[in-house]
Design a protein around this motif. Structure first.
Motif, PDB file in Angstrom:
ATOM      1  N   GLU A 306     -36.472  -0.774  32.750  1.00  0.00           N
ATOM      2  CA  GLU A 306     -37.347  -1.687  32.023  1.00  0.00           C
ATOM      3  C   GLU A 306     -36.560  -2.653  31.142  1.00  0.00           C
ATOM      4  OE1 GLU A 306     -40.364   0.417  29.913  1.00  0.00           O
ATOM      5  OE2 GLU A 306     -40.979   1.595  31.653  1.00  0.00           O
ATOM      6  N   ALA A 307     -35.329  -2.286  30.807  1.00  0.00           N
ATOM      7  CA  ALA A 307     -34.500  -3.159  29.967  1.00  0.00           C
ATOM      8  C   ALA A 307     -34.159  -4.477  30.656  1.00  0.00           C
ATOM      9  CB  ALA A 307     -33.208  -2.426  29.591  1.00  0.00           C
ATOM     10  N   THR A 308     -34.320  -4.551  31.966  1.00  0.00           N
ATOM     11  CA  THR A 308     -34.039  -5.803  32.674  1.00  0.00           C
ATOM     12  C   THR A 308     -35.081  -6.873  32.360  1.00  0.00           C
ATOM     13  OG1 THR A 308     -35.307  -5.043  34.600  1.00  0.00           O
ATOM     14  CG2 THR A 308     -32.947  -4.585  34.596  1.00  0.00           C
ATOM     15  N   LEU A 431     -27.904  -9.832  46.203  1.00  0.00           N
ATOM     16  CA  LEU A 431     -28.160  -9.093  44.965  1.00  0.00           C
ATOM     17  C   LEU A 431     -26.879  -8.850  44.174  1.00  0.00           C
ATOM     18  CD1 LEU A 431     -30.861  -6.494  46.079  1.00  0.00           C
ATOM     19  CD2 LEU A 431     -31.168  -8.768  45.074  1.00  0.00           C
ATOM     20  N   VAL A 432     -25.780  -8.610  44.871  1.00  0.00           N
ATOM     21  CA  VAL A 432     -24.503  -8.424  44.166  1.00  0.00           C
ATOM     22  C   VAL A 432     -24.075  -9.723  43.484  1.00  0.00           C
ATOM     23  CG1 VAL A 432     -22.040  -8.018  44.523  1.00  0.00           C
ATOM     24  CG2 VAL A 432     -23.706  -6.496  45.572  1.00  0.00           C
ATOM     25  N   HIS A 433     -24.295 -10.846  44.181  1.00  0.00           N
ATOM     26  CA  HIS A 433     -23.892 -12.141  43.628  1.00  0.00           C
ATOM     27  C   HIS A 433     -24.743 -12.520  42.419  1.00  0.00           C
ATOM     28  CE1 HIS A 433     -21.978 -16.066  43.702  1.00  0.00           C
ATOM     29  NE2 HIS A 433     -23.175 -16.655  43.676  1.00  0.00           N
ATOM     30  N   HIS A 434     -25.998 -12.077  42.401  1.00  0.00           N
ATOM     31  CA  HIS A 434     -26.903 -12.400  41.293  1.00  0.00           C
ATOM     32  C   HIS A 434     -27.210 -11.114  40.511  1.00  0.00           C
ATOM     33  CE1 HIS A 434     -27.525 -15.772  44.089  1.00  0.00           C
ATOM     34  NE2 HIS A 434     -27.793 -16.489  43.002  1.00  0.00           N
ATOM     35  N   SER A 435     -26.209 -10.643  39.772  1.00  0.00           N
ATOM     36  CA  SER A 435     -26.346  -9.432  38.968  1.00  0.00           C
ATOM     37  C   SER A 435     -25.895  -9.724  37.541  1.00  0.00           C
ATOM     38  CB  SER A 435     -25.520  -8.282  39.546  1.00  0.00           C
ATOM     39  OG  SER A 435     -25.989  -7.926  40.830  1.00  0.00           O
ATOM     40  N   SER A 436     -26.412  -8.943  36.611  1.00  0.00           N
ATOM     41  CA  SER A 436     -25.982  -9.043  35.212  1.00  0.00           C
ATOM     42  C   SER A 436     -25.936  -7.636  34.634  1.00  0.00           C
ATOM     43  CB  SER A 436     -26.946  -9.920  34.410  1.00  0.00           C
ATOM     44  OG  SER A 436     -28.243  -9.368  34.408  1.00  0.00           O
ATOM     45  N   PRO A 437     -25.053  -7.384  33.670  1.00  0.00           N
ATOM     46  CA  PRO A 437     -24.919  -6.024  33.125  1.00  0.00           C
ATOM     47  C   PRO A 437     -26.124  -5.626  32.264  1.00  0.00           C
ATOM     48  CG  PRO A 437     -23.489  -7.561  31.971  1.00  0.00           C
ATOM     49  CD  PRO A 437     -24.088  -8.319  33.103  1.00  0.00           C
ATOM     50  N   VAL A 438     -26.607  -4.411  32.491  1.00  0.00           N
ATOM     51  CA  VAL A 438     -27.668  -3.819  31.673  1.00  0.00           C
ATOM     52  C   VAL A 438     -27.181  -2.429  31.284  1.00  0.00           C
ATOM     53  CG1 VAL A 438     -30.052  -3.004  31.593  1.00  0.00           C
ATOM     54  CG2 VAL A 438     -29.502  -5.116  32.816  1.00  0.00           C
ATOM     55  N   GLY A 439     -26.887  -2.236  30.019  1.00  0.00           N
ATOM     56  CA  GLY A 439     -26.342  -0.960  29.572  1.00  0.00           C
ATOM     57  C   GLY A 439     -24.974  -0.686  30.163  1.00  0.00           C
ATOM     58  N   GLY A 440     -24.215  -1.771  30.396  1.00  0.00           N
ATOM     59  CA  GLY A 440     -22.877  -1.620  30.957  1.00  0.00           C
ATOM     60  C   GLY A 440     -22.837  -1.450  32.468  1.00  0.00           C
TER      61      GLY A 440
END
Length: 497
Positions: A306-308, A431-440
């Protein structure tokens, strides 16, 4: 001393038993198709925990999926050709038996090498659907054939939708080996039912089996699908991946040359080159790509934390239940697909199915935050998949001679498999190309999911165009006499008289 007189079954009882087996033909074949799809799906909930359970790395564990994909792709056209030559019932029972043996091996071991080998054995079950469709053509009268073939084609989605929540429930509340014991029991039941209910088709394609062609096809497919499935892990520009693709091109070139010169080729390329057959195979590849993105992306999207900002953080059990309405829809819509094909022709049904898939992805792009919209969009895609997958084998049955139906449908299923493999690789890359860190931890962004939906929807529209380009025409030779009775039915009736 008087000898006991054997008691023979009265003619009426024998005729009643024969009628019961005939009525059970379609349900038993559909049960086998659902089993095949369940077997391919049940390992998915285990993947996050298998490294801990087996002591193997995550990359090694992924081979429990890759091995099934590779063996299924290789064996489907090979077993289809064997069914045309040596007997479809024999091949069907053998494929179900290998699938069951694989489940027993998985239930008895926690060694990753044994599990991978067992999953490769289970890949043989991919031939169940094309061989069953060929049996339906040989045994059923025309008025029953369309709905039966539509149901058989839909079992792929029905089994996948049932298998995921079933496996998740077992994994969550019982030892993971229990899941494979359960599938082993179901597989054994499938073997017994097929042995009892299915009669051997009298339609055969005589000749010598093309061993060299089978080996060449296996080598080429292994190089191609291994490169596609492992490109994300090994690197698309790595020497191993480039070498696999170059080897695939070289092997397929030699295989093509051999098939054109073989007296009894494994795949009749002259038949494939006809637009009615070739375009059907192209549409199968594109539809497989579009269909697979639905299951793959939906499962990841609803489980995202849910943090996303968009994820729902659902459990694997809840995720499976989200996909369940799509499986039920596929079951309900398969008769409609048969009626549309009977009224308008299977190519119109295929084009309509591909267009509905594209509409489903439009719904996913419009709203992928609310659970009910996610389920609605996934169900629309499943509905379109039902129409498309039900029409594909009917197109093949109308375009090839009776003696080549199992092998031709095997190639069609192979094209779907290749489409699914390419879809998996393409979706993963996006999906790998469009990723961002959530909780590391890197997590795909909502934009990445929307791009994946857009890509799958565009491919579905191309599949629609390919379907509309397929020329019409009458069906080739039918394996039944003028009165519509399946060949061999009279002989069986005389045996029971």
């Amino acid at each position: 001393m008087d000898q006991p007189v054997p008691i023979s079954q009265p003619p009426g009882a024998r005729a009643g038993a024969a009628r019961a087996r005939d009525r059970a033909t379609v349900p038993v074949l559909a049960f086998g198709g659902i089993l095949m799809a369940v077997m391919q799906t049940v390992v998915v909930p285990l993947l996050p925990d298998l490294p801990r359970l087996t002591g193997a790395s995550a990359g090694t564990v992924s081979w429990t999926v890759t091995a099934t994909l590779l063996s299924g792709a290789v064996l489907t056209p090979v077993l289809g050709r064997a069914g045309d030559m040596y007997g479809k019932r024999r091949v069907l029972i053998g494929a179900l038996a290998l699938m069951t043996a694989g489940s027993v091996m998985c239930a008895l071991s926690s060694d990753i090498s044994v599990l991978i080998t067992a999953r490769a054995l289970q890949g043989a079950a991919a031939s169940v659907v094309p061989v069953s469709i060929s049996i339906l053509r040989d045994e059923l009268p025309p008025e029953r054939r369309g709905s039966a073939v539509a149901l058989m084609s839909s079992t792929v989605g029905i089994g996948a939708a049932l298998g995921l929540p079933l496996a998740a429930l077992v994994v969550q509340y019982a030892d993971w080996h229990t899941m494979f014991w359960l599938t082993a029991v179901l597989g054994a039941l499938g073997v017994l039912l097929a042995w009892w209910a299915i009669k051997e088709s009298p339609v055969r394609e005589p000749g010598r089996f093309d061993v060299l062609g089978a080996c060449g096809l296996a080598a080429g497919l292994m190089c191609l699908l291994l490169g596609v499935s492992q490109g994300g892990q090994w690197g698309w520009g790595s020497p191993r991946i480039l070498g696999l693709f170059l080897a695939a091109v070289a092997v397929f070139a030699l295989w093509w040359w051999h098939q054109l010169r073989a007296e009894r080729p494994l795949v009749d390329l002259r038949l494939v080159s006809r637009p009615r057959v070739g375009l059907s195979h192209v549409a199968a590849l594109l539809t497989g790509f579009a269909f697979y993105a639905n299951t793959l992306v939906t499962a990841q999207l609803v489980q995202a934390p849910e943090a996303t900002g968009y994820g729902l953080g659902l459990s694997i059990v809840a995720t499976g239940l989200c996909l369940l309405p799509g499986g039920i829809t596929m079951l309900l819509f398969s008769p409609l697909s048969a009626r549309i094909s009977a009224a308008r022709g299977p190519r119109i049904t295929l084009a309509l199915g591909a267009a509905v898939i594209a509409c489903g992805y439009a719904v996913r792009i419009a709203d992928s935050r609310d659970l009910w919209m996610i389920i609605a969009g996934a169900t629309v895609v499943a509905t379109g998949t039902t129409l498309a997958y039900s029409a594909l084998p009917t197109l093949i049955l109308r375009a090839v001679p009776a003696g080549q139906t199992a092998s031709a449908n095997g190639v069609n299923v192979l094209m779907r498999t290749i489409g699914q493999a390419i879809s998996s690789a393409a979706i993963a890359a996006v999906l790998v190309h469009h990723s961002s860190p959530v909780g590391g931890v890197p997590v795909p962004t909502l934009h990445g999911y929307l791009l994946a939906f857009a890509m799958a929807g565009a491919v579905a529209l191309v599949a629609c165009a390919a379907a509309l380009a397929i020329p019409g025409g009458a069906a080739p030779d039918d394996p039944r006499p003028a009165d519509g009775t399946p060949r061999g039915a009279r002989e069986r009736a005389m045996e029971g008289a």
